[in-house]
Write a protein that holds these residues in place. Structure first.
Motif, PDB file in Angstrom:
ATOM      1  N   THR A  53       0.677  -1.065   0.101  1.00 28.82           N
ATOM      2  CA  THR A  53      -0.069  -0.006  -0.086  1.00 28.82           C
ATOM      3  C   THR A  53       1.024   1.208  -0.083  1.00 28.82           C
ATOM      4  N   GLU A  69      -5.544   4.532  -5.407  1.00 26.09           N
ATOM      5  CA  GLU A  69      -5.874   5.607  -4.472  1.00 26.09           C
ATOM      6  C   GLU A  69      -5.566   6.817  -5.024  1.00 26.09           C
ATOM      7  N   THR A  87      -6.919  -3.388   2.541  1.00 24.60           N
ATOM      8  CA  THR A  87      -6.622  -2.120   1.375  1.00 24.60           C
ATOM      9  C   THR A  87      -6.219  -2.462   0.117  1.00 24.60           C
ATOM     10  N   ARG A  88      -6.753  -2.318  -1.052  1.00 24.44           N
ATOM     11  CA  ARG A  88      -6.092  -2.732  -2.248  1.00 24.44           C
ATOM     12  C   ARG A  88      -5.422  -1.744  -2.640  1.00 24.44           C
ATOM     13  N   SER A  89      -4.262  -2.358  -3.229  1.00 26.69           N
ATOM     14  CA  SER A  89      -3.192  -1.263  -3.929  1.00 26.69           C
ATOM     15  C   SER A  89      -2.881  -1.820  -5.313  1.00 26.69           C
TER      16      SER A  89
END
Ligand SMILES: *Cc1c(COP(=O)(O)O)cnc(C)c1O
Length: 433
Positions: A191, A222, A325-327
């Motif tokens: 992330t 993001e 949390t996706r990155s």
């Protein structure tokens, strides 16, 4: 989903109604996560537009030059816009960059000199990069062949082992490489928050070390990018996220001016740098693709969530998990059996607009050591921001799903893949009800 849609899915796409119902039911469980994705999309849309307005993009910038290509204003504006979006001093964005691997190779070979050491601090890098470095395959023209030294520091509990990184840096260490995305591994994507902490710590002790990011699949996930948190240089592919599905080819490298200059010298010739090189009329589609990219990435992310929940609820392990949390845009599914991987990919292929009738088979793809199966029926060949899935045929048989220009298309991919596994008795059918 209304009856008309269910009917067309059953008739036209040979879907079992039970599969359609199951997917619709699971979709309800992720809808609340879409709001967060939409917020990021909106922010990034305005960020991209701002870059275009500030560089005073105008309609004649889509014209192109011939010969050396000196003074190509459109090309310069593309590079200004990428610098603006990624918040860097400079950028090199060219259609001649053949792929992400090429962009990363240009960056490494532009910056490193014989006896310099570079260290991958996210463990083993992406398969094709192993051949660039020279740790796999033959040694002709690799970084090792040029006398560059290379080391890897594995992740520790899926995180960058910052203490070891700081301890291991020596006088000859010139560059540290961080691969953001999962690649063909079983780890989560790194992330931006993690990168920020790691980069700050490294810079505290070693101001001059170059921090490079392989940002493939990470763009617009993001609101900020690795270059917003201190990365010095970053590379990626235009037939992934930032091309928005429209760029015909190309790669980008963004970062500090003095670094981009060295990479540009490597890409053309010392003395020529960024000043020449044609765009062959690709400026319009590159920028239109960049303009659409925040939206397309959001669609792909929603598709990844749907894919994730549908297989998780069938008891398959998924990476990232739903709450992570996706990155990057990838959804990996651990299938444990090669037949499942193959049928999954065939299902994705059969949902494609192009080559939907083709049956993918594992093959010895250039750059990869294991056989690889690839499902991709996009408008741009090999474009993995379009609906696609691939997998190296090796244990524990992960399939990596990514892309989809529209959420609806992603959803069809989910249903077709599952329907295939169902038809071949490769899932627990009791779980569908
Ligand atoms: C896709 C990818 C690359 C580059 O691959 P190409 O197929 O050459 O564009 C490099 N690193 C990662 C993590 C990737 O996902």
């Amino acid at each position: 989903m209304d009856r008309d849609t269910i009917n067309i899915l059953c008739k036209q796409y040979c879907l079992n109604e039970q599969i359609i119902k199951y997917v619709n039911q699971k979709e309800k469980l992720i809808l609340d996560k879409f709001q967060h994705i939409d917020q990021i999309k909106e922010y990034n849309q305005y960020k991209v537009l701002k870059g275009m307005q500030e560089s005073k993009l105008n309609s004649t910038d889509f014209n192109w030059t011939t010969g050396y290509g000196y003074g190509d204003i459109g090309r310069d504006k593309v590079e200004n816009i990428f610098s603006s979006v990624f918040n860097t001093e400079d950028a090199l964005v060219r259609p001649m960059i053949a792929s992400g691997t090429h962009a990363i190779n240009l960056t490494l070979s532009g910056l490193l000199r014989p006896n310099d050491e570079f260290v991958s601090i996210t463990g083993s890098p992406y398969d094709t990069l192993q051949k660039v470095i020279g740790v796999q395959g033959d040694n002709k023209g690799t970084l090792l062949d040029y006398g560059i030294k290379y080391r890897e520091i594995p992740l520790k509990n899926n995180k960058i082992d910052i203490n070891r990184v700081i301890n291991d840096i020596s006088n000859t260490t010139k560059l540290l490489l961080i691969q953001r995305s999962t690649g063909y591994s079983d780890r989560k994507a790194i992330t931006i928050d993690e990168m920020k902490i790691v980069i700050e710590k490294i810079k505290e002790n070693n101001k001059n070390i170059i921090i490079m990011i392989d940002n493939c699949y990470g763009e617009f996930i993001e609101k900020i990018e690795p270059t917003d948190v201190g990365a010095d240089i970053m590379a990626g592919s235009l037939i992934k996220n930032p091309g928005g599905g429209l760029a015909l080819s190309g790669g980008y490298i963004v970062g500090k001016k003095n670094l981009i200059e060295q990479v540009a010298n490597r890409s053309t010739a010392p003395g020529l740098g960024k000043d020449c090189g044609l765009t062959f009329g690709t400026t319009r589609t590159v920028l239109q693709g960049l303009f659409l990219a925040p939206h397309v990435v959001a669609e792909a992310l929603k598709g990844a969530l749907l894919m994730g929940i549908v297989y998780k609820e069938l008891n398959f392990e998924i990476i990232p998990d739903l709450e992570d949390t996706r990155s990057d845009i990838i959804q990996a599914i651990k299938f444990e059996l090669p037949e499942r991987v193959v049928q999954f990919c065939r299902g994705i292929q059969s949902a494609s607009p192009v080559d939907s009738y083709v049956i993918p088979t594992p093959w010895d793809m250039p750059g990869y050591d294991d056989k690889v199966i690839m499902a991709a029926g996009g408008f741009i060949e090999g474009s993995s921001i379009e609906l696609s899935a691939d997998a190296p045929i090796r244990e524990p048989y992960f399939a990596y799903y990514q892309g989809g220009l529209t959420y609806e298309h992603c959803k069809l991919g989910v249903m077709k893949s599952l329907n295939n596994l169902y038809n071949y008795d490769l899932i627990d059918k009791n779980k569908l009800t």
